[in-house]
Design a protein around this motif. Sequence first.
Motif, mmCIF file in Angstrom:
data_model
loop_
_atom_site.group_PDB
_atom_site.id
_atom_site.type_symbol
_atom_site.label_atom_id
_atom_site.label_comp_id
_atom_site.label_asym_id
_atom_site.label_seq_id
_atom_site.Cartn_x
_atom_site.Cartn_y
_atom_site.Cartn_z
ATOM 1 N N LEU A 81 2.928 29.864 3.390
ATOM 2 C CA LEU A 81 2.086 30.450 2.070
ATOM 3 C C LEU A 81 0.763 29.823 2.659
ATOM 4 O O LEU A 81 -0.049 30.124 2.125
ATOM 5 C CB LEU A 81 2.177 29.156 0.667
ATOM 6 C CG LEU A 81 3.317 29.106 0.021
ATOM 7 C CD1 LEU A 81 3.731 28.515 -0.876
ATOM 8 C CD2 LEU A 81 3.467 30.433 0.139
ATOM 9 N N ASN A 82 0.673 29.324 3.895
ATOM 10 C CA ASN A 82 -1.073 29.417 4.484
ATOM 11 C C ASN A 82 -1.351 31.564 4.737
ATOM 12 O O ASN A 82 -1.029 31.675 5.524
ATOM 13 C CB ASN A 82 -1.406 29.061 5.288
ATOM 14 C CG ASN A 82 -2.456 28.859 6.354
ATOM 15 O OD1 ASN A 82 -3.489 29.183 6.025
ATOM 16 N ND2 ASN A 82 -2.778 28.044 7.172
ATOM 17 N N PHE A 83 -1.807 31.844 3.651
ATOM 18 C CA PHE A 83 -2.137 33.632 3.780
ATOM 19 C C PHE A 83 -3.366 33.395 4.928
ATOM 20 O O PHE A 83 -2.981 35.088 4.728
ATOM 21 C CB PHE A 83 -1.914 33.809 2.472
ATOM 22 C CG PHE A 83 -0.393 33.832 0.906
ATOM 23 C CD1 PHE A 83 0.694 34.284 2.268
ATOM 24 C CD2 PHE A 83 -0.624 32.864 0.467
ATOM 25 C CE1 PHE A 83 1.209 34.345 1.583
ATOM 26 C CE2 PHE A 83 0.094 33.192 -0.548
ATOM 27 C CZ PHE A 83 1.852 33.301 0.132
ATOM 28 N N SER A 84 -4.376 32.815 4.726
ATOM 29 C CA SER A 84 -5.629 33.306 5.337
ATOM 30 C C SER A 84 -5.288 32.821 7.054
ATOM 31 O O SER A 84 -6.164 33.331 7.854
ATOM 32 C CB SER A 84 -6.648 32.488 5.018
ATOM 33 O OG SER A 84 -6.962 30.996 5.097
ATOM 34 N N ASN A 85 -4.109 32.253 7.708
ATOM 35 C CA ASN A 85 -3.446 31.965 8.786
ATOM 36 C C ASN A 85 -4.841 30.848 9.468
ATOM 37 O O ASN A 85 -5.016 30.755 10.546
ATOM 38 C CB ASN A 85 -3.913 33.047 9.514
ATOM 39 C CG ASN A 85 -2.965 34.088 9.633
ATOM 40 O OD1 ASN A 85 -1.571 33.498 8.914
ATOM 41 N ND2 ASN A 85 -2.580 35.097 9.211
ATOM 42 N N TYR A 86 -5.048 29.283 8.193
ATOM 43 C CA TYR A 86 -5.773 28.996 8.675
ATOM 44 C C TYR A 86 -5.301 28.205 9.610
ATOM 45 O O TYR A 86 -3.901 27.364 9.630
ATOM 46 C CB TYR A 86 -6.627 28.029 7.272
ATOM 47 C CG TYR A 86 -7.482 27.201 7.466
ATOM 48 C CD1 TYR A 86 -8.657 27.465 7.936
ATOM 49 C CD2 TYR A 86 -6.599 25.456 6.734
ATOM 50 C CE1 TYR A 86 -9.355 26.197 7.784
ATOM 51 C CE2 TYR A 86 -8.221 24.262 7.206
ATOM 52 C CZ TYR A 86 -8.720 25.266 7.536
ATOM 53 O OH TYR A 86 -10.157 23.692 8.126
ATOM 54 N N ASN A 87 -6.184 27.671 10.918
ATOM 55 C CA ASN A 87 -6.058 27.015 11.525
ATOM 56 C C ASN A 87 -6.780 25.898 12.219
ATOM 57 O O ASN A 87 -7.831 26.609 12.878
ATOM 58 C CB ASN A 87 -5.069 27.368 12.869
ATOM 59 C CG ASN A 87 -4.882 26.961 14.005
ATOM 60 O OD1 ASN A 87 -4.669 25.581 13.852
ATOM 61 N ND2 ASN A 87 -3.960 27.991 14.746
ATOM 62 N N ASN A 88 -7.047 24.521 11.611
ATOM 63 C CA ASN A 88 -8.011 23.715 12.063
ATOM 64 C C ASN A 88 -7.118 22.057 12.559
ATOM 65 O O ASN A 88 -6.119 21.933 11.558
ATOM 66 C CB ASN A 88 -8.143 23.553 11.431
ATOM 67 C CG ASN A 88 -9.471 22.390 11.991
ATOM 68 O OD1 ASN A 88 -9.899 21.351 12.134
ATOM 69 N ND2 ASN A 88 -10.994 22.856 11.845
ATOM 70 N N ALA A 89 -7.370 21.358 13.749
ATOM 71 C CA ALA A 89 -6.112 20.511 13.973
ATOM 72 C C ALA A 89 -6.616 19.655 13.303
ATOM 73 O O ALA A 89 -5.850 18.744 12.600
ATOM 74 C CB ALA A 89 -6.003 20.303 15.418
ATOM 75 N N PRO A 123 -12.021 28.802 4.821
ATOM 76 C CA PRO A 123 -10.534 30.013 5.163
ATOM 77 C C PRO A 123 -10.958 31.218 4.044
ATOM 78 O O PRO A 123 -10.254 31.659 3.963
ATOM 79 C CB PRO A 123 -9.969 29.119 5.297
ATOM 80 C CG PRO A 123 -9.833 27.961 4.513
ATOM 81 C CD PRO A 123 -11.146 27.571 4.823
ATOM 82 N N ALA A 124 -11.151 30.253 2.633
ATOM 83 C CA ALA A 124 -10.432 30.940 1.471
ATOM 84 C C ALA A 124 -12.276 30.251 0.141
ATOM 85 O O ALA A 124 -12.403 29.495 0.807
ATOM 86 C CB ALA A 124 -9.683 30.327 0.583
ATOM 87 N N ILE A 125 -11.559 31.138 -0.856
ATOM 88 C CA ILE A 125 -12.753 31.296 -1.816
ATOM 89 C C ILE A 125 -12.454 30.909 -3.260
ATOM 90 O O ILE A 125 -11.575 31.965 -3.574
ATOM 91 C CB ILE A 125 -14.140 32.314 -2.154
ATOM 92 C CG1 ILE A 125 -14.510 32.433 -0.629
ATOM 93 C CG2 ILE A 125 -14.863 32.370 -3.259
ATOM 94 C CD1 ILE A 125 -15.894 33.693 -0.354
#
Length: 176
Positions: A81-89, A123-125
């Motif tokens: 469900l991470n539609f924005s492909n957000y990636n931050n460790a 990553p989203a608003i």
Amino acid sequence: MVVLKNSNYEKVAGYLAQVWYDELNIESDIKVVDPNDATQNILQTVLQPRSFDVLVYELSLGGDPDVYAYWHSSQATNNGLNFSNYNNAIADDALESGRSKISAKQRADRYAKFTAIWQADAPAIALYQPNFDYIHIRNVKVLDANTEVVNPVDRYVDVHYWATEKSPFTKPRNRV
């Protein structure tokens, strides 16, 4: 821009497209997807393949502050469900740490850390969050001060405790 049919989101998408054009001279194509049309399966045609540049969509978060499913990098897959492909460790670590804590305070601290990182990365608003007004008569005791109404159906969570108070001006009826 992809938006669901027959929703307030169409109006929001139209407004965004107009503002972007007026203020930034950016033209937007709006693709309206009908979730009730099996041939337009939004999951298979839009969400899973991430076939959008902008998605106007609702995330129903509920009352639990755990947003792992929406923002953890492991969920940036066709089935996630991470539609924005957000990636931050660091954000991933805060989410993992938060969901492993039992203490509400410790969870809140971890999720606050995640929120700060997420807001910096953007990553989203979030466009808006709906409010629910719940009106009742004063002498009817409905929700206590600790009841959290996150969704409209939550207003019935303690219906078994509802009661009314007798007015001091009400005379008891004679029973036959």
